[in-house]
Design an enzyme around this catalytic site. Structure first.
Site, PDB file in Angstrom:
ATOM      1  N   LYS A  13       0.823  -1.213   0.000  1.00 28.55           N
ATOM      2  CA  LYS A  13       0.000   0.000   0.000  1.00 28.55           C
ATOM      3  C   LYS A  13       0.860   1.267   0.000  1.00 28.55           C
ATOM      4  O   LYS A  13       0.644   2.168  -0.788  1.00 28.55           O
ATOM      5  CB  LYS A  13      -0.925   0.013   1.234  1.00 28.55           C
ATOM      6  CG  LYS A  13      -1.865  -1.183   1.299  1.00 28.55           C
ATOM      7  CD  LYS A  13      -2.765  -1.132   2.528  1.00 28.55           C
ATOM      8  CE  LYS A  13      -2.053  -1.201   3.855  1.00 28.55           C
ATOM      9  NZ  LYS A  13      -1.351  -2.471   4.124  1.00 28.55           N
ATOM     10  N   ARG A  88      -9.567   0.243   9.204  1.00 28.54           N
ATOM     11  CA  ARG A  88      -9.126  -1.121   9.481  1.00 28.54           C
ATOM     12  C   ARG A  88     -10.131  -1.888  10.310  1.00 28.54           C
ATOM     13  O   ARG A  88      -9.893  -3.034  10.643  1.00 28.54           O
ATOM     14  CB  ARG A  88      -7.792  -1.086  10.225  1.00 28.54           C
ATOM     15  CG  ARG A  88      -6.586  -1.239   9.299  1.00 28.54           C
ATOM     16  CD  ARG A  88      -5.374  -0.811  10.100  1.00 28.54           C
ATOM     17  NE  ARG A  88      -4.209  -1.587   9.884  1.00 28.54           N
ATOM     18  CZ  ARG A  88      -3.061  -1.065   9.408  1.00 28.54           C
ATOM     19  NH1 ARG A  88      -2.985   0.179   9.022  1.00 28.54           N
ATOM     20  NH2 ARG A  88      -2.007  -1.820   9.306  1.00 28.54           N
ATOM     21  N   ARG A 127      11.619  -5.354   4.840  1.00 30.41           N
ATOM     22  CA  ARG A 127      11.324  -3.939   4.548  1.00 30.41           C
ATOM     23  C   ARG A 127      12.320  -3.013   5.249  1.00 30.41           C
ATOM     24  O   ARG A 127      12.694  -3.223   6.392  1.00 30.41           O
ATOM     25  CB  ARG A 127       9.904  -3.616   5.021  1.00 30.41           C
ATOM     26  CG  ARG A 127       9.576  -2.130   4.943  1.00 30.41           C
ATOM     27  CD  ARG A 127       8.102  -1.870   4.926  1.00 30.41           C
ATOM     28  NE  ARG A 127       7.426  -2.263   6.145  1.00 30.41           N
ATOM     29  CZ  ARG A 127       6.102  -2.221   6.306  1.00 30.41           C
ATOM     30  NH1 ARG A 127       5.325  -1.813   5.316  1.00 30.41           N
ATOM     31  NH2 ARG A 127       5.557  -2.589   7.438  1.00 30.41           N
ATOM     32  N   ARG A 160      11.588  -1.147  10.750  1.00 23.67           N
ATOM     33  CA  ARG A 160      10.547  -0.876  11.741  1.00 23.67           C
ATOM     34  C   ARG A 160      10.577  -1.928  12.842  1.00 23.67           C
ATOM     35  O   ARG A 160      10.758  -3.106  12.557  1.00 23.67           O
ATOM     36  CB  ARG A 160       9.171  -0.892  11.061  1.00 23.67           C
ATOM     37  CG  ARG A 160       8.760   0.459  10.533  1.00 23.67           C
ATOM     38  CD  ARG A 160       7.542   0.391   9.672  1.00 23.67           C
ATOM     39  NE  ARG A 160       6.392  -0.273  10.273  1.00 23.67           N
ATOM     40  CZ  ARG A 160       5.188  -0.335   9.724  1.00 23.67           C
ATOM     41  NH1 ARG A 160       4.988   0.248   8.547  1.00 23.67           N
ATOM     42  NH2 ARG A 160       4.203  -0.959  10.313  1.00 23.67           N
ATOM     43  N   ARG A 171       0.150  -9.044  13.672  1.00 27.07           N
ATOM     44  CA  ARG A 171      -0.437  -8.037  12.776  1.00 27.07           C
ATOM     45  C   ARG A 171      -1.283  -8.703  11.695  1.00 27.07           C
ATOM     46  O   ARG A 171      -2.354  -8.203  11.347  1.00 27.07           O
ATOM     47  CB  ARG A 171       0.678  -7.181  12.156  1.00 27.07           C
ATOM     48  CG  ARG A 171       1.297  -6.248  13.190  1.00 27.07           C
ATOM     49  CD  ARG A 171       2.622  -5.697  12.742  1.00 27.07           C
ATOM     50  NE  ARG A 171       2.517  -4.904  11.547  1.00 27.07           N
ATOM     51  CZ  ARG A 171       3.521  -4.720  10.681  1.00 27.07           C
ATOM     52  NH1 ARG A 171       4.697  -5.289  10.904  1.00 27.07           N
ATOM     53  NH2 ARG A 171       3.334  -3.977   9.631  1.00 27.07           N
TER      54      ARG A 171
END
Ligand code: ADP
Ligand code: AMP
Length: 216
Positions: A13, A88, A127, A160, A171
């Site tokens: 996203k 969400r 990431r 992160r 998550r």
């Protein structure tokens, strides 16, 4: 153009949002980014959000909805917006409907980036993000030209703290339990469009572009 990007964590996203907002000249509103900024600044909201973000859990709806409501009323949203990571929960989706109705606005597109769970794990654990400009990379799938440095601004890249294997599991469970039901919500409103998020980054962008331009 008023757009929502949906999809599980790691679906792409943020990566796609960076590209689409520069093309359509609309602001990119990421609740995840807003929470990380508040956490870094140590504001009261940031301290509260941290309790949840650090565990991979969703931040309570009242906090999250308040942020988006304020942000959508800022002047730069007059020409449209791209919401990334919001809503969400069904409560957030209902609140967004109310906010937009109050502003005499409506959603134009809800795009769902579809990616398989195993691939999400690989994407999230690899990431890396630029400390200065927020650009997103991946150690294997989208590496920077110079290791640890941003191609755009030479800022330092970091991982992160919620992109660890353990937190990613929580998550993804939060996504399945609380966010995935929203797909039916937007399907019913005839707003939902599915995009195959497993393709190369450029191919995903071009599929999204076709949907937004009404060519798909
Ligand atoms: P989200 O915002 O949905 O959590 P990101 O855009 O941050 O996801 O992407 C998660 C990771 O996957 C990042 O490291 C990014 O570089 C990488 N990525 C995004 N899209 C693709 C793609 N189409 N193919 C391969 N890797 C991708
Ligand atoms: P993201 O950057 O979108 O992956 O979000 C990072 C974290 O911020 C999530 O794991 C949640 O803890 C929190 N968060 C972001 N957006 C929301 C939202 N719409 N509702 C609740 N929590 C959120």
């Amino acid at each position: 153009m008023n757009i929502i990007f949906m999809g599980p964590p790691g679906a792409g996203k943020g990566t796609q949002a960076e590209r689409i907002v520069s093309e359509f000249k609309i602001p990119h509103i990421s609740t995840g980014d807003a929470f990380r900024a508040a956490m870094k600044q140590g504001t009261a909201m940031g301290v509260k959000a941290k309790e949840y973000v650090d565990q991979g859990l969703l931040v309570p709806d009242d906090i999250t909805i308040g942020i988006v409501k304020e942000r959508l009323q800022e002047a730069d949203c007059a020409s449209g917006f791209l919401l990334d990571g919001f809503p969400r929960t069904l409560e957030q989706a209902a609140a967004l409907d109310d906010i937009l109705t109050g502003m005499e606005r409506k959603l134009d597109h809800v795009i769902n980036l579809r990616v398989d769970r195993d691939l999400l794990l690989a994407r999230l654990t690899g990431r890396r993000i630029c400390k200065s400009c927020g650009a997103t990379y991946h150690v294997i799938f989208n590496p920077p030209h110079r290791e640890h440095l941003c191609d755009k601004c030479s800022g330092e890249l970091y991982q992160r703290s919620d992109d660890t294997e353990e937190k990613v599991g929580t998550r993804l469970d939060e996504y399945i339990n609380k966010t995935a039901p929203l797909l039916a919500y937007y399907e019913q409103k005839h707003l939902l469009r599915e995009v195959n998020g497993e393709q190369e980054i450029d191919a995903v962008t071009s599929e999204i572009n076709s949907v937004l331009r009404g060519q798909a």
